[in-house]
Design a protein around this motif. Structure first.
Motif, PDB file in Angstrom:
ATOM      1  N   LEU A  16       7.867 -10.773  -6.000  1.00 48.88           N
ATOM      2  CA  LEU A  16       8.109  -9.758  -4.984  1.00 48.88           C
ATOM      3  C   LEU A  16       8.718  -8.499  -5.609  1.00 48.88           C
ATOM      4  O   LEU A  16       8.285  -7.377  -5.319  1.00 48.88           O
ATOM      5  CB  LEU A  16       9.023 -10.316  -3.905  1.00 48.88           C
ATOM      6  N   TYR A  17       9.715  -8.692  -6.468  1.00 47.39           N
ATOM      7  CA  TYR A  17      10.340  -7.551  -7.136  1.00 47.39           C
ATOM      8  C   TYR A  17       9.312  -6.779  -7.975  1.00 47.39           C
ATOM      9  O   TYR A  17       9.316  -5.548  -8.014  1.00 47.39           O
ATOM     10  CB  TYR A  17      11.479  -8.027  -8.047  1.00 47.39           C
ATOM     11  N   THR A  18       8.425  -7.516  -8.647  1.00 45.53           N
ATOM     12  CA  THR A  18       7.417  -6.880  -9.505  1.00 45.53           C
ATOM     13  C   THR A  18       6.449  -6.039  -8.669  1.00 45.53           C
ATOM     14  O   THR A  18       6.091  -4.920  -9.058  1.00 45.53           O
ATOM     15  CB  THR A  18       6.636  -7.950 -10.286  1.00 45.53           C
ATOM     16  N   LEU A  19       6.018  -6.573  -7.531  1.00 45.27           N
ATOM     17  CA  LEU A  19       5.110  -5.834  -6.661  1.00 45.27           C
ATOM     18  C   LEU A  19       5.752  -4.540  -6.167  1.00 45.27           C
ATOM     19  O   LEU A  19       5.130  -3.461  -6.205  1.00 45.27           O
ATOM     20  CB  LEU A  19       4.702  -6.708  -5.482  1.00 45.27           C
ATOM     21  N   VAL A  20       6.995  -4.629  -5.717  1.00 46.71           N
ATOM     22  CA  VAL A  20       7.714  -3.439  -5.240  1.00 46.71           C
ATOM     23  C   VAL A  20       7.888  -2.429  -6.372  1.00 46.71           C
ATOM     24  O   VAL A  20       7.685  -1.221  -6.200  1.00 46.71           O
ATOM     25  CB  VAL A  20       9.076  -3.840  -4.649  1.00 46.71           C
ATOM     26  N   LEU A  21       8.235  -2.923  -7.555  1.00 50.31           N
ATOM     27  CA  LEU A  21       8.448  -2.031  -8.697  1.00 50.31           C
ATOM     28  C   LEU A  21       7.166  -1.326  -9.103  1.00 50.31           C
ATOM     29  O   LEU A  21       7.180  -0.126  -9.441  1.00 50.31           O
ATOM     30  CB  LEU A  21       8.998  -2.842  -9.873  1.00 50.31           C
ATOM     31  N   MET A  22       6.044  -2.034  -9.063  1.00 53.76           N
ATOM     32  CA  MET A  22       4.760  -1.408  -9.417  1.00 53.76           C
ATOM     33  C   MET A  22       4.399  -0.303  -8.430  1.00 53.76           C
ATOM     34  O   MET A  22       3.868   0.744  -8.826  1.00 53.76           O
ATOM     35  CB  MET A  22       3.659  -2.472  -9.474  1.00 53.76           C
ATOM     36  N   LEU A  23       4.671  -0.521  -7.151  1.00 55.38           N
ATOM     37  CA  LEU A  23       4.404   0.518  -6.157  1.00 55.38           C
ATOM     38  C   LEU A  23       5.283   1.743  -6.412  1.00 55.38           C
ATOM     39  O   LEU A  23       4.807   2.888  -6.367  1.00 55.38           O
ATOM     40  CB  LEU A  23       4.654  -0.032  -4.751  1.00 55.38           C
ATOM     41  N   ILE A  24       6.567   1.512  -6.718  1.00 51.68           N
ATOM     42  CA  ILE A  24       7.485   2.625  -6.979  1.00 51.68           C
ATOM     43  C   ILE A  24       7.061   3.390  -8.234  1.00 51.68           C
ATOM     44  O   ILE A  24       7.054   4.629  -8.256  1.00 51.68           O
ATOM     45  CB  ILE A  24       8.931   2.097  -7.125  1.00 51.68           C
ATOM     46  N   VAL A  25       6.684   2.650  -9.278  1.00 56.02           N
ATOM     47  CA  VAL A  25       6.267   3.288 -10.533  1.00 56.02           C
ATOM     48  C   VAL A  25       5.008   4.126 -10.321  1.00 56.02           C
ATOM     49  O   VAL A  25       4.913   5.252 -10.825  1.00 56.02           O
ATOM     50  CB  VAL A  25       6.032   2.217 -11.623  1.00 56.02           C
ATOM     51  N   SER A  26       4.046   3.602  -9.581  1.00 57.50           N
ATOM     52  CA  SER A  26       2.804   4.348  -9.349  1.00 57.50           C
ATOM     53  C   SER A  26       3.062   5.630  -8.562  1.00 57.50           C
ATOM     54  O   SER A  26       2.496   6.691  -8.883  1.00 57.50           O
ATOM     55  CB  SER A  26       1.789   3.464  -8.611  1.00 57.50           C
ATOM     56  N   ILE A  27       3.935   5.557  -7.564  1.00 56.99           N
ATOM     57  CA  ILE A  27       4.281   6.774  -6.804  1.00 56.99           C
ATOM     58  C   ILE A  27       4.993   7.776  -7.708  1.00 56.99           C
ATOM     59  O   ILE A  27       4.701   8.987  -7.680  1.00 56.99           O
ATOM     60  CB  ILE A  27       5.167   6.414  -5.594  1.00 56.99           C
TER      61      ILE A  27
END
Length: 336
Positions: A16-27
């Motif tokens: 879950l943390y990885t998914l959220v982090l990937m979204l933040i990084v892409s933005i």
């Protein structure tokens, strides 16, 4: 059962943390590119650039909408594909469309990624095998000839830049002994179809990358093994009558290698983003060389953006893998 439940909860939480982090990084990457003091629409113009041409380029590149809209279109393209101007259509997962090369970026990345993966994986196996082995040998022979010999290797490996060692290997090994035809240097060979051709192409680039990393891992492994060998639980194992080989395999290495897992995962993730210097020296058309060419020659924004996002994703995913590996290596992690 409780241990398995804790481990599953730990892995689920990290996912879950990885998914959220990937979204933040892409933005964040989209905002960074938007804040750059360079107009990609103008870079695609000739000297006769007019406001109308710039605006047409902006629309073609999808820069005529807000940053969040650009990001949302990218996310949609990953799952549903995307249709671009001039009738270009890219199926899912769509990383964009290169108007300079007139093809989908996904196809371009698919051609470059196996080359970078081969280089990174080969170097990773080499430097881990060599670095950990030499580090353990040096630690078990502290102050002796083998320890001093490994120190010389560490000094040479850490002092010699990759571009120097790569050029020396090309000139005085590959070309001098005619191991690879100069015209075929950097050609891609599928390891499942032509393993000999793949080995001839990638052995020396992998060795060039592995040399510097192996030297660092030798020094790090040596210090960790020496430090762990003086711990109380190692003395207890000796007092129980366990042999040195069993103590080294079951106790010393398991504790000493835990920090190395973190470093190895991040180093491997960095190489997956492209080993620019090594790819350039050996003529390998991997992700690193693709990114440099897109920045310095073609000013191809979709490729630059996609390779940046891909490299970031590698780092985030490898962090997840390292965290899970840590849970298996050190039970204290999943218990906490």
């Amino acid at each position: 059962m409780k241990g398995c439940d804790r481990l599953l909860k730990y892995i689920s939480r990290r996912l879950l943390y990885t998914l959220v982090l990937m979204l933040i990084v892409s933005i964040a990457i989209y905002f960074i590119f938007d804040w750059l003091p360079i107009d990609p629409a103008r870079l695609n113009c000739t000297k006769q650039c007019t406001p109308d041409i710039i605006e047409a380029n902006r629309h073609r590149l999808g820069l005529d909408v807000s940053v969040m809209e650009q990001w949302w279109r990218f996310i949609q393209g990953l799952f549903h594909g995307r249709v671009y101007t001039q009738g270009a259509e890219c199926p899912a997962p769509s990383f964009g469309y290169s108007f300079n090369r007139h093809e989908c970026v996904t196809g371009i990345l698919a051609e470059a990624f196996p080359i970078t993966l081969s280089l990174a994986l080969g170097a990773f196996i080499m430097w881990l095998s060599l670095g950990i082995s030499l580090g353990v040998i040096a630690a078990k022979n502290k102050g002796k000839f083998l320890d001093k010999a490994s120190s010389v290797f560490v000094l040479v490996g850490t002092s010699l830049p990759t571009f120097i060692s790569g050029i020396l290997i090309v000139l005085f090994v590959v070309l001098k002994f005619n191991i690879v035809n100069p015209l075929e240097l950097g050609d891609w060979h599928n390891p499942f179809i032509d393993p000999v051709g793949w080995l001839k192409t990638f052995f020396f680039p992998c060795a060039t990358l592995a040399l510097a990393y192996a030297a660092t891992y030798t020094r790090f492994t040596r210090s960790n093994v020496i430090e762990t060998s003086s711990e109380d639980f190692i003395r207890t194992a000796r007092a129980k009558g366990l042999s040195e080989k069993v103590i080294l395999r079951k106790h010393t290495l398991r504790a000493a290698l835990a920090p190395i897992v973190t470093i190895a995962g991040l180093d491997f993730a960095g190489l997956l983003g492209g080993a620019i210097i090594t790819e350039g020296i050996f003529g390998l058309s991997g992700l690193g060389r693709l990114s440099v060419k897109a920045v310095t020659e073609t000013y191809d924004l979709p490729i630059i953006l996609s390779t940046t996002l891909l490299a970031s994703a590698f780092v985030v995913v490898m962090n997840l893998i390292v965290d899970i590996a840590y849970a298996f290596i050190d039970p204290r992690v999943r218990q906490s």
